[in-house]
Design an enzyme around this catalytic site. Structure first.
Site, PDB file in Angstrom:
ATOM      1  N   GLU A 292       1.553   1.983  -3.451  1.00 29.00           N
ATOM      2  CA  GLU A 292       0.025   2.272  -4.088  1.00 29.00           C
ATOM      3  C   GLU A 292       0.082   3.858  -3.793  1.00 29.00           C
ATOM      4  OE1 GLU A 292      -2.352  -2.114  -4.469  1.00 29.00           O
ATOM      5  OE2 GLU A 292      -1.190  -1.479  -3.028  1.00 29.00           O
TER       6      GLU A 292
ATOM      7  N   GLY B 131       1.297  -0.761   0.021  1.00 31.87           N
ATOM      8  CA  GLY B 131      -0.262   0.200  -0.319  1.00 31.87           C
ATOM      9  C   GLY B 131       0.965   1.514  -0.082  1.00 31.87           C
TER      10      GLY B 131
ATOM     11  N   GLU C  21       2.480  -7.839  -2.544  1.00 27.03           N
ATOM     12  CA  GLU C  21       1.488  -8.678  -1.711  1.00 27.03           C
ATOM     13  C   GLU C  21       1.218 -10.792  -2.189  1.00 27.03           C
ATOM     14  OE1 GLU C  21      -0.184  -4.698  -2.283  1.00 27.03           O
ATOM     15  OE2 GLU C  21       1.699  -5.976  -2.971  1.00 27.03           O
TER      16      GLU C  21
END
Length: 257
Positions: A113, A110, A133
């Site tokens: 991201e 994240g 992930e």
């Protein structure tokens, strides 16, 4: 009252937004994502703010989503969590504000991201980046599969996502994931502020419209993107900003936007 998980410092037209959860390497949980989104929405309302620099407290930018909170989610809970993360990052990407990620350390999952939702990324040479992930039996859920491939191309995005490997800041710069690599001895935030300062000298409406045209163009056919560009290019001639900019150029003086 507990300390804010997202701290904001304002320097003129620049806001520095710092993720403040260093004990967890700034891992993203519901509270951080909610506060991040609301902080950006609040800054959006402040007319004097034009650029936001996002960074992390301590040795990490954001080391990922909070796995301890994720492991007990069911499919419904996971969908809500992904919607929260995507909503927060969409708010950043679609904002009129120009966003610069100052990647001071680990930007994983994240965290990477989050950088992808920003317009510009600068990174310390000590930073490590990746989307791990698949190592957890998952895929990126906050927009990583979509934004990374648009930024660096399918092949490089596929390699990073399928292997889950971390890469160095130098490699991230080589493949275009980072716009600028900040060497040891240089001040990361000062580099980000220098970029922000350059942006702030330009026509504010022009910069804002350029961002929107670029983003909309990425999601449409080339010919439609060109039509949008032509429309917005010509619309700017009806305002005072372009008159000042072109007049200043011809008069060999700095523009007064």
């Amino acid at each position: 009252m507990s300390e804010s998980l997202v701290q904001i410092k304002k320097e003129g037209a620049i806001a520095i937004l710092e993720i403040n959860r260093p004990s967890a390497l700034n891992a993203l949980n519901e509270e951080v994502l909610t506060e991040l989104r609301s902080s950006f929405q609040d800054l959006e309302k402040e007319a004097e703010i034009r650029v936001v620099i996002i960074t992390g407290q301590g040795k990490a930018f954001v080391a990922g989503a909070d796995i301890a909170k994720m492991k007990d989610l069911d499919a419904n809970g996971a969908e809500k969590f992904a919607s929260l993360g995507q909503g927060a990052f969409d708010t950043i990407q679609n904002s009129r504000l120009i966003s610069i990620a100052a990647v001071n350390g680990f930007a994983l999952g994240g965290g990477l991201e989050l950088t992808l939702a920003c317009d510009i990324r600068v990174g310390s040479e000590k930073a490590k980046l990746g989307l791990p992930e698949v190592s957890l039996g998952l895929i990126p859920g906050f927009g990583g599969t979509q934004r990374l491939s648009r930024l660096v191309g399918y092949g490089r995005a596929a390699e990073l996502i399928f292997t889950g490997d971390m890469i160095s800041a130098e490699e991230a710069y080589r493949i275009g994931l980072l716009n600028k690599l900040v060497k040891e001895g240089e001040d990361l935030l000062e580099v980000a502020k220098t970029i922000a300062g350059s942006i702030l000298k330009k026509g504010p409406k022009a910069v804002q419209i350029a961002k929107r045209v670029i983003l909309e163009g990425l999601d449409t056919q080339f010919s439609k993107g060109q039509e949008l560009e032509k429309k917005e290019f010509s619309n700017l001639f009806s305002g005072t900003e372009s008159k000042e900019g072109m007049g200043a150029f011809l008069e060999k003086r700095p523009p007064k936007f």
